[in-house]
Design a protein around this motif. Structure first.
Motif, PDB file in Angstrom:
ATOM      1  N   HIS A 165       7.898 -13.282 -10.263  1.00  0.00           N
ATOM      2  CA  HIS A 165       8.185 -13.666  -8.903  1.00  0.00           C
ATOM      3  C   HIS A 165       7.071 -14.172  -8.179  1.00  0.00           C
ATOM      4  CE1 HIS A 165      11.851 -11.223  -8.533  1.00  0.00           C
ATOM      5  NE2 HIS A 165      11.414 -10.290  -9.475  1.00  0.00           N
ATOM      6  N   ASP A 166       7.073 -15.066  -7.837  1.00  0.00           N
ATOM      7  CA  ASP A 166       5.863 -15.776  -7.045  1.00  0.00           C
ATOM      8  C   ASP A 166       6.445 -16.242  -5.639  1.00  0.00           C
ATOM      9  OD1 ASP A 166       7.438 -18.214  -7.884  1.00  0.00           O
ATOM     10  OD2 ASP A 166       5.895 -19.491  -8.150  1.00  0.00           O
ATOM     11  N   TRP A 167       5.480 -16.497  -4.701  1.00  0.00           N
ATOM     12  CA  TRP A 167       5.824 -16.591  -3.373  1.00  0.00           C
ATOM     13  C   TRP A 167       6.738 -15.577  -2.843  1.00  0.00           C
ATOM     14  CZ3 TRP A 167       3.419 -20.635  -0.868  1.00  0.00           C
ATOM     15  CH2 TRP A 167       2.942 -21.540  -1.772  1.00  0.00           C
ATOM     16  N   CYS A 168       6.329 -14.208  -3.471  1.00  0.00           N
ATOM     17  CA  CYS A 168       7.034 -13.029  -3.023  1.00  0.00           C
ATOM     18  C   CYS A 168       6.502 -12.018  -1.792  1.00  0.00           C
ATOM     19  CB  CYS A 168       7.365 -12.250  -4.274  1.00  0.00           C
ATOM     20  SG  CYS A 168       5.887 -11.935  -5.250  1.00  0.00           S
ATOM     21  N   VAL A 169       7.189 -11.190  -1.343  1.00  0.00           N
ATOM     22  CA  VAL A 169       6.674 -10.138  -0.561  1.00  0.00           C
ATOM     23  C   VAL A 169       6.910  -8.764  -0.905  1.00  0.00           C
ATOM     24  CG1 VAL A 169       6.712 -11.783   1.607  1.00  0.00           C
ATOM     25  CG2 VAL A 169       8.732 -10.131   0.962  1.00  0.00           C
ATOM     26  N   ALA A 170       6.243  -7.807  -0.590  1.00  0.00           N
ATOM     27  CA  ALA A 170       6.616  -6.368  -0.963  1.00  0.00           C
ATOM     28  C   ALA A 170       6.514  -5.403   0.231  1.00  0.00           C
ATOM     29  CB  ALA A 170       5.577  -5.991  -2.011  1.00  0.00           C
ATOM     30  N   VAL A 171       7.277  -4.605  -0.132  1.00  0.00           N
ATOM     31  CA  VAL A 171       7.400  -3.481   1.237  1.00  0.00           C
ATOM     32  C   VAL A 171       7.343  -2.004   0.436  1.00  0.00           C
ATOM     33  CG1 VAL A 171       8.485  -4.783   2.932  1.00  0.00           C
ATOM     34  CG2 VAL A 171       9.908  -3.559   1.510  1.00  0.00           C
ATOM     35  N   THR A 172       6.824  -0.874   1.220  1.00  0.00           N
ATOM     36  CA  THR A 172       6.815   0.426   0.443  1.00  0.00           C
ATOM     37  C   THR A 172       7.809   1.080   1.209  1.00  0.00           C
ATOM     38  OG1 THR A 172       4.619   0.141   0.049  1.00  0.00           O
ATOM     39  CG2 THR A 172       5.497   2.353  -0.046  1.00  0.00           C
ATOM     40  N   LEU A 173       8.863   1.668   0.664  1.00  0.00           N
ATOM     41  CA  LEU A 173      10.026   2.708   1.084  1.00  0.00           C
ATOM     42  C   LEU A 173       9.880   3.949   0.278  1.00  0.00           C
ATOM     43  CD1 LEU A 173      12.182   2.766   3.320  1.00  0.00           C
ATOM     44  CD2 LEU A 173      13.762   1.563   1.933  1.00  0.00           C
ATOM     45  N   ASP A 174       9.718   5.003   0.968  1.00  0.00           N
ATOM     46  CA  ASP A 174       9.643   6.042   0.413  1.00  0.00           C
ATOM     47  C   ASP A 174       8.715   6.244  -0.992  1.00  0.00           C
ATOM     48  OD1 ASP A 174      11.261   7.363   2.480  1.00  0.00           O
ATOM     49  OD2 ASP A 174      13.004   6.536   1.485  1.00  0.00           O
ATOM     50  N   ASP A 175       9.407   6.291  -2.131  1.00  0.00           N
ATOM     51  CA  ASP A 175       8.701   6.260  -3.256  1.00  0.00           C
ATOM     52  C   ASP A 175       9.160   5.045  -4.000  1.00  0.00           C
ATOM     53  OD1 ASP A 175       7.642   8.874  -3.118  1.00  0.00           O
ATOM     54  OD2 ASP A 175       9.356   9.642  -3.964  1.00  0.00           O
ATOM     55  N   GLU A 179      13.225  -6.619  -7.046  1.00  0.00           N
ATOM     56  CA  GLU A 179      13.290  -5.525  -7.759  1.00  0.00           C
ATOM     57  C   GLU A 179      12.433  -4.445  -7.014  1.00  0.00           C
ATOM     58  OE1 GLU A 179      11.978  -6.237 -11.898  1.00  0.00           O
ATOM     59  OE2 GLU A 179      11.947  -8.302 -11.451  1.00  0.00           O
ATOM     60  N   GLN A 180      12.820  -3.182  -7.644  1.00  0.00           N
ATOM     61  CA  GLN A 180      11.854  -2.074  -7.109  1.00  0.00           C
ATOM     62  C   GLN A 180      11.392  -1.297  -8.212  1.00  0.00           C
ATOM     63  OE1 GLN A 180      14.953   0.405  -5.010  1.00  0.00           O
ATOM     64  NE2 GLN A 180      15.446   1.506  -6.901  1.00  0.00           N
ATOM     65  N   TYR A 181      10.143  -0.971  -7.860  1.00  0.00           N
ATOM     66  CA  TYR A 181       9.403  -0.191  -8.638  1.00  0.00           C
ATOM     67  C   TYR A 181       9.423   1.141  -8.047  1.00  0.00           C
ATOM     68  CZ  TYR A 181       5.432   1.718 -11.314  1.00  0.00           C
ATOM     69  OH  TYR A 181       4.464   2.228 -12.081  1.00  0.00           O
ATOM     70  N   ASN A 182       9.746   2.213  -8.945  1.00  0.00           N
ATOM     71  CA  ASN A 182       9.782   3.788  -8.666  1.00  0.00           C
ATOM     72  C   ASN A 182       8.371   4.333  -8.899  1.00  0.00           C
ATOM     73  OD1 ASN A 182      10.205   6.807  -9.200  1.00  0.00           O
ATOM     74  ND2 ASN A 182      11.825   6.156  -7.535  1.00  0.00           N
ATOM     75  N   LEU A 183       7.666   4.732  -7.896  1.00  0.00           N
ATOM     76  CA  LEU A 183       6.209   5.338  -8.010  1.00  0.00           C
ATOM     77  C   LEU A 183       6.254   6.715  -8.752  1.00  0.00           C
ATOM     78  CD1 LEU A 183       5.232   4.449  -4.430  1.00  0.00           C
ATOM     79  CD2 LEU A 183       4.032   3.525  -6.682  1.00  0.00           C
ATOM     80  N   ILE A 184       7.387   7.408  -8.951  1.00  0.00           N
ATOM     81  CA  ILE A 184       7.468   8.562  -9.583  1.00  0.00           C
ATOM     82  C   ILE A 184       7.721   8.352 -11.153  1.00  0.00           C
ATOM     83  CG2 ILE A 184       8.887  10.866  -9.762  1.00  0.00           C
ATOM     84  CD1 ILE A 184       7.463  10.451  -7.215  1.00  0.00           C
ATOM     85  N   SER A 185       9.001   7.592 -11.528  1.00  0.00           N
ATOM     86  CA  SER A 185       9.358   7.165 -12.818  1.00  0.00           C
ATOM     87  C   SER A 185       8.632   6.139 -13.498  1.00  0.00           C
ATOM     88  CB  SER A 185      10.778   6.901 -12.833  1.00  0.00           C
ATOM     89  OG  SER A 185      11.083   5.593 -12.145  1.00  0.00           O
ATOM     90  N   LYS A 241       0.771  -1.091   0.160  1.00  0.00           N
ATOM     91  CA  LYS A 241       0.116   0.101   0.059  1.00  0.00           C
ATOM     92  C   LYS A 241       1.168   1.228  -0.105  1.00  0.00           C
ATOM     93  CE  LYS A 241      -2.945   2.540   2.984  1.00  0.00           C
ATOM     94  NZ  LYS A 241      -2.201   3.541   3.105  1.00  0.00           N
ATOM     95  N   GLN A 242       0.493   2.029  -0.816  1.00  0.00           N
ATOM     96  CA  GLN A 242       1.245   3.450  -0.780  1.00  0.00           C
ATOM     97  C   GLN A 242       0.216   4.562  -0.924  1.00  0.00           C
ATOM     98  OE1 GLN A 242       1.743   5.964  -3.227  1.00  0.00           O
ATOM     99  NE2 GLN A 242       3.116   7.073  -2.008  1.00  0.00           N
ATOM    100  N   GLY A 243       0.066   5.413   0.026  1.00  0.00           N
ATOM    101  CA  GLY A 243      -1.164   6.248  -0.053  1.00  0.00           C
ATOM    102  C   GLY A 243      -2.564   5.657  -0.006  1.00  0.00           C
ATOM    103  N   ARG A 244      -3.188   6.065  -1.139  1.00  0.00           N
ATOM    104  CA  ARG A 244      -4.341   5.495  -1.237  1.00  0.00           C
ATOM    105  C   ARG A 244      -4.652   4.529  -2.370  1.00  0.00           C
ATOM    106  NH1 ARG A 244      -8.329   6.512   1.874  1.00  0.00           N
ATOM    107  NH2 ARG A 244     -10.199   6.423   0.107  1.00  0.00           N
ATOM    108  N   ARG A 245      -3.607   3.961  -2.832  1.00  0.00           N
ATOM    109  CA  ARG A 245      -3.189   2.797  -3.754  1.00  0.00           C
ATOM    110  C   ARG A 245      -2.790   1.606  -3.129  1.00  0.00           C
ATOM    111  NH1 ARG A 245       0.549   6.270  -7.664  1.00  0.00           N
ATOM    112  NH2 ARG A 245       1.707   6.440  -5.627  1.00  0.00           N
ATOM    113  N   ILE A 246      -3.340   0.352  -3.700  1.00  0.00           N
ATOM    114  CA  ILE A 246      -2.936  -0.788  -3.420  1.00  0.00           C
ATOM    115  C   ILE A 246      -2.248  -1.561  -4.407  1.00  0.00           C
ATOM    116  CG2 ILE A 246      -3.648  -3.128  -2.469  1.00  0.00           C
ATOM    117  CD1 ILE A 246      -6.005  -1.408  -1.434  1.00  0.00           C
ATOM    118  N   PHE A 247      -0.992  -2.260  -4.188  1.00  0.00           N
ATOM    119  CA  PHE A 247      -0.420  -2.920  -5.462  1.00  0.00           C
ATOM    120  C   PHE A 247      -0.338  -4.332  -5.118  1.00  0.00           C
ATOM    121  CE2 PHE A 247       1.173   1.630  -5.443  1.00  0.00           C
ATOM    122  CZ  PHE A 247       1.273   1.928  -6.638  1.00  0.00           C
ATOM    123  N   VAL A 248      -0.703  -4.931  -6.459  1.00  0.00           N
ATOM    124  CA  VAL A 248      -0.759  -6.628  -6.186  1.00  0.00           C
ATOM    125  C   VAL A 248       0.213  -6.781  -7.558  1.00  0.00           C
ATOM    126  CG1 VAL A 248      -2.141  -8.446  -6.777  1.00  0.00           C
ATOM    127  CG2 VAL A 248      -3.251  -6.621  -5.481  1.00  0.00           C
TER     128      VAL A 248
END
Length: 122
Positions: free
Chosen positions: A73-83, A94-100, A32-39
């Motif tokens: 990626h399966d059987w994976c986890v995710a965390v939100t760190l800054d953007d 892998e990391q997904y940049n929410l800005i770019s 979750k980041q703000g009012r968005r949920i990522f699957v």
């Protein structure tokens, strides 16, 4: 209590009105980041590992497909760190940049991991 009753009512409304994704998936990561949920990732159609990702916007109540990861990626986890949303699983990350709106490799983990959790502690 009053707060608990309000929270339960809000959650019931949210759960009742949540639109379905275009197809189901299992063993995915969510963040979750703000009012968005990522699957992210998991196993999709036919039980195959996937690199796809979806974003649910709570304000618009709509699912949007975002750029796919560079690898499945399966059987994976995710965390939100800054953007950034960081997806970890097996030995890869892998990391997904929410800005770019781009995925980039994240340093490999030393050992394979499944059935684990991750958290960001400030």
């Amino acid at each position: 209590t009053f707060l608990r009753k309000q929270t339960n009512t809000a959650m019931k409304s949210f759960n009742t009105n949540l639109p379905s994704m275009s197809y189901g998936r299992a063993w995915f990561a969510a963040a979750k980041q703000g009012r968005r949920i990522f699957v992210i990732g998991g196993r999709g159609r036919g039980g195959r590992a996937t690199a796809t990702a979806k974003m649910f916007d709570i304000n618009t109540q709509k699912w949007t497909t975002i750029r796919s990861m560079n690898a499945t990626h399966d059987w994976c986890v995710a965390v939100t760190l800054d953007d950034n949303i960081i997806v970890l699983g097996d030995r890869t990350a892998e990391q997904y940049n929410l800005i770019s709106k781009q995925w980039s490799p994240f340093p490999f983990m030393n050992r394979r991991r499944r059935y684990f959790a991750a958290a960001v502690v400030d």
